[in-house]
Write an enzyme that holds these catalytic residues in place. Structure first.
Site, mmCIF file in Angstrom:
data_model
loop_
_atom_site.group_PDB
_atom_site.id
_atom_site.type_symbol
_atom_site.label_atom_id
_atom_site.label_comp_id
_atom_site.label_asym_id
_atom_site.label_seq_id
_atom_site.Cartn_x
_atom_site.Cartn_y
_atom_site.Cartn_z
ATOM 1 C CE LYS A 80 -4.132 1.912 2.692
ATOM 2 N NZ LYS A 80 -4.705 1.797 3.744
ATOM 3 C CB SER A 155 -8.051 3.558 2.295
ATOM 4 O OG SER A 155 -7.158 3.002 3.452
ATOM 5 C CB SER A 179 -8.018 0.931 5.733
ATOM 6 O OG SER A 179 -8.767 2.170 5.338
#
Lengths: 481, 90, 480
Positions: A80, A155, A179
């Site tokens: 990420k 996210s 997330s």
């Protein structure tokens, strides 16, 4: 060799060690997959395929020379883009960091590299992790591999989509209010948010420090265990990190006492609810008990979460003033404070809203009205959960109250967007571990089951998830061609 | 309700220039959020002093030793003398 | 209500630390090229976390104990949020006591003298910001500010007093005593450039509080207060309302001036620092520290009086110059004669360095060491040299660093006790000072005058006791 990108991480390591294929062949297949599907998915912000290939060759040389390649030798990992990677641009999907190349590796990245993992690139997210769809990425939204018209969740949406589609074998995401678990649920993969403190946050670019953890998103429970044992542990660079014992895959399941949390079921899509109930029937089949219980203060959880997360974010994001790093904006025209304000208007709208809310709840007149109340709710909730965990091994419910939705559906109404996180924020507030496991589909859209355990009881999550994974034979691969 | 002045104040202490569009739509959006978190007021205030931070023991703290192995080099906006050029102060 | 109320907010760097408060960069940032004493953490790079220095907590606790503060079982850190280009994270990690007591010290008191105590409201541990270079020609060089983060993250102790001072003299006394205490604890070398700073608040006749910031040395504090009292008095006399405001001290013009911008009025949005857990000091932390803590000035004073039998006056002089007191005690280890050594140090020795006393570390760079003084005093006490000779020898030690015995041998300056030689000296004085000799037969004062002449004649080497006896004998003889 085709199909290598479909292998699980432990299969990749075994295959390379046994000489079934080379690391280069495997990494090339994964890169080929990216070339095939990336234009549809947009999972990545930055790709580092050249370096990945030379790392793969290095692994192959080690194999030839009979050297140890590590527990993750050759495995292609996606990261990420809010986790710092030395020499690879780390943007947080923000204009503010579009040129930022970290000078150091996050502790988790160091751990992965030391164990032979190969970093393929950086995965898309909502700017600074604030969002549940990747629509708030500065660069582009990521698409759900199960249906390209739908959001992948967020996210860590890039992580969910890339792992599901075989663009990388495993990935690391971060989870501040759901997330990791939200995209895991929406993309039909497994995602674990560890106990607060189990994994070092050093190098994770903070959104809300007291809530977030780095965790794995994988295609199987076994891979989750593999990654967790590599990234867990006390780190001298993070005072909030703690040591923990390793977790394992147990083939025999203890008889666990499980409780469905009513509040997590009520108000959700009935397709989701139905699938969760049938999963709970499976629990009984594998020898567990299953009650239904209620958590008293749950309706305060989300307001409390948004208060605390915004407060911390407003302070964490203050450092982006473009003096030490950041994008190019000449300084000559401005006095320092107008320069700061002009630089900082380049945050995305959602980030700006949360900074403003954070400043609001912390400002002198409101601190005790919002911030302190939110903190006390957090304590109360934690106490209540710990009490429940004396009676039950696991608390369960749907990860997401709703099915994946289409782009644009919630973006105009912040509150609508926030409500998506209602089931996941609990684990962040209480600092407990939680996993999202794929348990079914409705109209081709994935449904995830969330399991929560007491602090540092990841083993229980793994035991039950592993048993359930073997019981429910879920479809693993979206078809994208 | 968040007034125009209040929004301006928040933007000022947060050092964010708001666009016209944002100045127009943010008050309503922020209001909704604040309204949503206002529910916290129902919580009894005698619990307000409960803090749930982690604890660590004094003995676990870092020893006072200098370690500058990977000393950082900033390259952005550096002058010949090694100073960082920032915007003017006055 | 007293006429003037003054409160202080003092920042002292913990200069004894090797590393910064939250990272392992050097604590001593001085004399380094700008931005070379920095790392990811103290530069506030994304993803970095503060890792607190254990020793900083020990030293700030010792300071709290010395200032009579309560030290809690658990301490916490807070974020103070404000933007400024010298602040890498645009917040400062500090402590805060509004929502419960969590700073390293609170509610203390510090004795000014027998009749007055100053209350300490709190002591907190925090990080220093970087520095914006104010070159000649103002802060804006080529339309920009020059920033150096070498100092960013250095450990600071903030000491806040209640407004208990009523005049600048008390403030000076307090700051002197405080410096001495910090020096004794080893916390802060207050003579190092920029190691101590002081903000002052002054109010008159219960009126509004005016804060003065930017006072960068303790010496300037008294001047700033005096200026402010004069300014406020004149406003008061002209019936002008004194506004609550922040002013700055201009140490070149020696005036305070009003801060122009509203930037000073902050809404700091304090909240607990999430990256630093609550630190549990433990039950015996304070009592253990008390046992191992360096001696405080007042304790040392008591010891000097009781153990060394020094007068209070002499003890006071020694204690007020820690380096001299240390030198004194080192000398005692070599030759134990406390009264004589103390006397020698505060008279002969101190008078020679007085001219130099502005230099920060005069004792370290000196050629005179405790060994020299020990030997010298031993020679005086053993009657080997006279006090006058000793003074001459001291001058030579200052120049050469040679031991007194070497100098004495080289220059042949032992005391003359040989009566034949002395008799010659007395005779020649009697020959030249005839009227004094006559005088001396009736006037005792004149005998001392003659002795002085004999000493001068022998370059100070005459044993005064023997010389005196010889003078007296000679005076009694009829033909003298």
């Amino acid at each position: 060799m085709s199909g290598l990108h479909n292998l699980l991480a432990h299969e990749v390591v075994e295959g390379i060690k046994e000489g079934l294929f080379t690391a280069e062949e495997y990494v090339s297949t994964v890169i080929k997959t990216i070339e095939d599907v990336e234009s549809k998915l947009n999972s990545f912000i930055t790709l580092d395929t050249e370096r990945a290939l030379s790392s793969a060759k290095l692994i192959d040389r080690k194999i030839k020379e009979n050297e140890d390649i590590g527990y993750l030798g050759g495995v292609a990992v996606g990261i990420k883009d809010n986790i710092s990677t030395k020499d690879i641009r780390t943007t947080c999907a923000s204009k503010m960091l579009e040129d930022y190349v970290p000078s150091y590796d996050a502790t988790v990245i160091r751990n992965l590299k030391q164990n032979g993992a190969i970093i393929l690139g950086k995965l898309n997210l909502d700017e600074f992790g604030m969002g549940s769809t990747t629509e708030y990425s500065r660069y582009h939204p990521t698409h759900n591999p199960w249906n390209l018209d739908y959001v992948p969740g967020g996210s860590s949406g890039g992580c969910g989509a890339a792992v599901a589609a075989g663009e990388c074998t495993v990935s690391l995401g971060s989870d501040t209010g759901g997330s990791i678990r939200c995209p895991a649920s929406f993309c039909s993969v497994v995602g674990l948010k560890p106990t607060y403190g189990r994994v070092s946050r050093y190098g994770l670019i903070s959104y809300a420090n007291s809530l977030e953890q780095i965790g794995p998103i994988c295609r199987s429970v076994k891979d989750i265990v593999l990654i967790m044992n590599i990234i867990s542990g006390k780190d001298n660079s993070d005072n909030t990190s703690m040591s923990s014992s390793p977790i394992t895959i147990n083939n025999k399941l203890d008889k666990f006492d499980i409780a469905i949390v009513k509040e997590l079921i009520n108000g959700g899509d009935h397709e989701v609810t139905g699938t969760v109930y049938s999963a709970s029937d499976k629990f009984k089949e594998i020898g567990c008990t299953c009650d239904e219980i209620s958590i008293k203060n749950l309706h305060y959880a989300l307001p409390s979460y948004y208060t605390l997360a915004s407060a911390e974010a407003s302070s964490n994001l203050a450092r982006y003033d473009n003096i030490r790093y950041g994008f190019h904006l000449p300084i000559e025209e401005y006095k320092w404070d107008t320069y700061f304000s002009n630089v900082r208007k380049n945050f995305g709208e959602e980030v700006k809203r949360r900074i403003l809310i954070g400043s609001y709840v912390l400002s002198s007149g409101y601190y005790s009205k919002y911030y302190l109340k939110a903190r006390s709710l957090r304590s109360l909730l934690k106490l209540e959960l710990l009490k429940l965990f004396k009676k039950y091994d696991l608390l369960i419910g749907p990860t997401m109250p709703i099915l994946p939705f289409k782009f644009g559906e919630k973006i105009d109404d912040p509150i609508k967007m926030y409500l998506v996180d209602i089931n996941t924020v609990i684990a962040n507030l209480a600092g407990i571990p939680a996993i999202s496991l794929p348990v079914g589909f409705s109209n081709g859209l994935p449904i995830g089951l969330q399991l929560m355990a007491a602090p540092f009881e990841e083993q229980k999550l793994i035991d039950v998830s592993y048993a359930l994974e073997n019981t429910i034979n879920i479809q693993r691969r979206p078809s994208l061609t | 309700m968040i007034s125009k002045d209040e929004l301006e104040y928040l933007a000022q202490i947060s050092k964010i220039n708001l666009s016209e569009d944002e100045a127009k739509k943010f008050p309503e959006q922020l209001d909704k959020t604040i309204e949503y978190i206002d529910i916290l007021e129902e919580l009894a205030s005698d619990d307000s002093n409960v803090l749930d931070l982690q604890e660590m023991k004094f003995d676990e703290l870092r020893d006072d030793v200098v370690r500058m192995s990977g000393a950082l080099r900033i390259t952005k906006n550096l002058t010949e003398d090694g100073f960082l050029r920032g915007p003017k102060m006055k | 209500m007293s006429l003037v109320m003054i409160g202080l907010e003092i920042h002292a760097q913990i200069t004894v630390l090797e590393s910064k408060l939250f990272c392992s960069c050097r604590g001593n940032y001085r004399d380094l090229r700008p931005n070379t004493n920095i790392c990811e953490t103290c530069c506030g790079l994304p993803g970095t976390l503060p890792i607190i220095n254990k020793k900083a907590i020990q030293y700030s606790t010792m300071t709290s104990i010395a200032l009579g503060c309560k030290v809690p079982d658990k301490i916490m850190f807070y974020r103070k949020n404000y933007f400024y280009p010298d602040l890498p994270k645009n917040f400062q990690i500090t402590q805060y006591n509004v929502y419960g007591f969590s700073s390293i010290g609170a509610e203390g008191s510090f004795e000014l003298d027998d009749s007055k105590k100053i209350r300490i409201s709190r002591i907190q541990l925090e990080e220093d910001p970087g520095r914006i270079n104010y070159l000649e020609g103002g802060m804006n060089v080529r339309n920009s500010a020059l920033i150096d983060y070498n100092r960013a993250g250095v450990a600071l102790i903030e000491i806040v007093t209640e407004p208990d001072f009523t005049n600048p003299k008390e403030v000076r006394l307090f700051l002197n005593k405080l410096s001495l205490t910090l020096e004794h604890l080893g916390v802060c070398n207050t003579l190092m450039e920029g190691s101590v700073r002081c903000d002052v608040n002054v109010s008159m006749k219960g009126g509004n509080k005016v804060e003065i910031k930017n006072i960068n040395s303790f010496k300037e504090v008294e001047k700033a207060i005096n200026y402010e009292i004069t300014r406020q008095t004149s406003m008061y006399n002209r019936n002008i309302k004194i506004e609550s405001e922040t002013r700055h001290w201009d140490d070149k013009k020696k005036i305070t001036y009003k801060s122009r911008s509203k930037e000073e009025e902050h809404d700091y949005r304090y909240f607990p620092e999430p990256d630093i857990p609550i630190i549990v000091l433990g039950d015996n932390f304070v009592s253990n520290l008390k046992v191992h803590m360096p001696e405080l000035p007042s304790q040392r004073f008591d010891r000097f009086v009781s153990k060394y039998k020094l007068s209070e006056h002499i003890s006071d002089i020694l204690i007020n110059d820690k380096k001299l007191a240390d030198f004194f005690e080192s000398t005692l280890k070599i030759y134990f004669s406390p009264v004589e050594i103390a006397n020698f140090l505060i008279t002969e020795f101190k008078s020679m360095i007085e001219d130099d006393s502005d230099s920060t570390d005069y004792l370290r760079n000196m050629k005179v060491k405790p060994e020299h003084i020990a030997e010298l005093v031993k020679m005086i006490e053993g009657n080997k040299i006279s006090r006058i000779t000793a003074k001459d020898i001291l001058v030579k030690i200052f120049e050469s660093g040679l031991l007194p015995s070497e100098i004495v041998n080289n220059t042949n300056s032992f005391k003359i006790a040989d009566e034949k030689i002395l008799m010659d000296a007395v005779q020649s004085v009697f020959d030249t000072e005839k009227s004094a000799v006559e005088d001396a037969k009736t006037n005792h004062e004149a005998i001392n005058f003659l002795l002085g002449k004999v000493m001068k004649f022998t370059n100070g080497r005459a044993d005064p006791k023997i010389a005196m006896r010889l003078i007296n004998n000679k005076l009694k003889k009829p033909n003298a």
